[in-house]
Write a protein that holds these residues in place. Structure first.
Motif, PDB file in Angstrom:
ATOM      1  N   VAL A 271       0.836  -1.201   0.000  1.00 56.17           N
ATOM      2  CA  VAL A 271       0.000   0.000   0.000  1.00 56.17           C
ATOM      3  C   VAL A 271       0.869   1.250   0.000  1.00 56.17           C
ATOM      4  O   VAL A 271       0.630   2.202  -0.763  1.00 56.17           O
TER       5      VAL A 271
ATOM      6  N   TYR B 214      -6.973  -4.774  -2.020  1.00 61.54           N
ATOM      7  CA  TYR B 214      -6.185  -4.815  -0.787  1.00 61.54           C
ATOM      8  C   TYR B 214      -6.900  -5.632   0.288  1.00 61.54           C
ATOM      9  O   TYR B 214      -6.301  -6.459   0.973  1.00 61.54           O
TER      10      TYR B 214
ATOM     11  N   ILE C 117      -3.257  -2.259   5.956  1.00 65.70           N
ATOM     12  CA  ILE C 117      -3.719  -1.306   4.941  1.00 65.70           C
ATOM     13  C   ILE C 117      -3.633   0.112   5.496  1.00 65.70           C
ATOM     14  O   ILE C 117      -3.112   1.027   4.845  1.00 65.70           O
TER      15      ILE C 117
END
Length: 265
Positions: free
Chosen positions: A20, A104, A114
């Motif tokens: 991420v 994700y 995340i």
């Protein structure tokens, strides 16, 4: 990693956080539409406040030996930290709109990663902005009365401000999952910023703005930051205590927003 063959434990957390963070940082650095505002807006505010309003530093009762440039630098530093977190929230909302954030969620073994990844990206983009802003301020002749430890405290407050704003914006983005949630991310942060003592110290404010600024939690961070850069630390415990409390509360806000997004899958 796949939804059916996830690896559990710390490796899952770090892997999704890196993924991420890397994607967000890459998008920021390679897209002028993201990079330019992050650099230009803080510089614009710094020039407008420190340059255009420099005469304010001469009003009776204004006691700040390091000068008006340093006085305003602290506010613009914290402002850029907060808005950097908000802009990260915009990116989160956009990731949900295009479906990338759902990937994700499906891939993550530990979904807290995340949020951590977006927070790392927010700090990275803020660090770039602070480097440019600090360099310009020093070139412009900003006086720094604080020593190394005190300046470490100033940038520590900026880091905490960036993280709290990121967590606030992430919580909104993960609930709304649309860029239409942008005003909700931005307006409360904008309001808190400009109800702090922006142009003069708290002691020189009068009327309702003084009463509001005195209760504004950001006021403690601004006053402490100005004390650090001036070499006269003040309200340090209160500033860091308030920042830590906001961080805990907004971490819960972001985590419950993530749970909302998970249920929406």
């Amino acid at each position: 990693m796949s939804a059916g063959g996830e690896r559990r434990g710390p490796a899952g957390f770090s892997a999704i956080a890196r993924a991420v963070a890397w994607r967000s940082i890459h998008n920021f650095l390679t897209n002028p539409a993201f990079l330019a505002p992050a650099i230009v807006f803080p510089l614009f505010f710094f020039i407008a406040f420190a340059g255009g309003l420099s005469a304010v530093g001469k009003v009776p009762g204004f006691d700040f030996p390091s000068g008006y440039t340093a006085f305003q630098f602290v506010f613009v530093l914290l402002q850029s930290a907060a808005f950097g977190g908000v802009f990260t929230g915009f990116g989160i909302a956009r990731d949900f709109e295009i479906g990338f954030a759902n990937r994700y969620l499906l891939a993550a073994a530990t979904r807290h990663g995340i949020i951590a990844g977006y927070a790392i990206a927010a700090l990275t983009r803020a660090a770039i902005t602070w480097t440019v802003l600090t360099t310009i301020a020093l070139i412009a002749g900003m006086q720094v009365g604080g020593a190394g430890v005190e300046l470490f405290g100033l940038y520590g407050l900026a880091i905490l401000t960036n993280l709290t704003a990121t967590l606030w914006a992430a919580g909104v983005a993960m609930r709304v999952r649309s860029i239409q949630g942008g005003p909700l991310m931005q307006f409360p942060v904008f309001l808190i910023l400009f109800l702090a003592p922006v142009y003069v110290p708290l002691s020189l404010l009068r009327g309702w703005i003084h009463a509001v600024a005195r209760l504004n939690p950001l006021t403690f961070l601004v006053e402490a930051g100005r004390g650090f850069i001036d070499g006269r630390p003040t309200q340090v415990a209160a500033a860091f205590g308030i920042a830590a409390a906001m961080l805990v509360v907004l971490a819960l806000w972001a985590r419950t927003g993530l749970a909302r997004a998970e249920r929406a899958l």
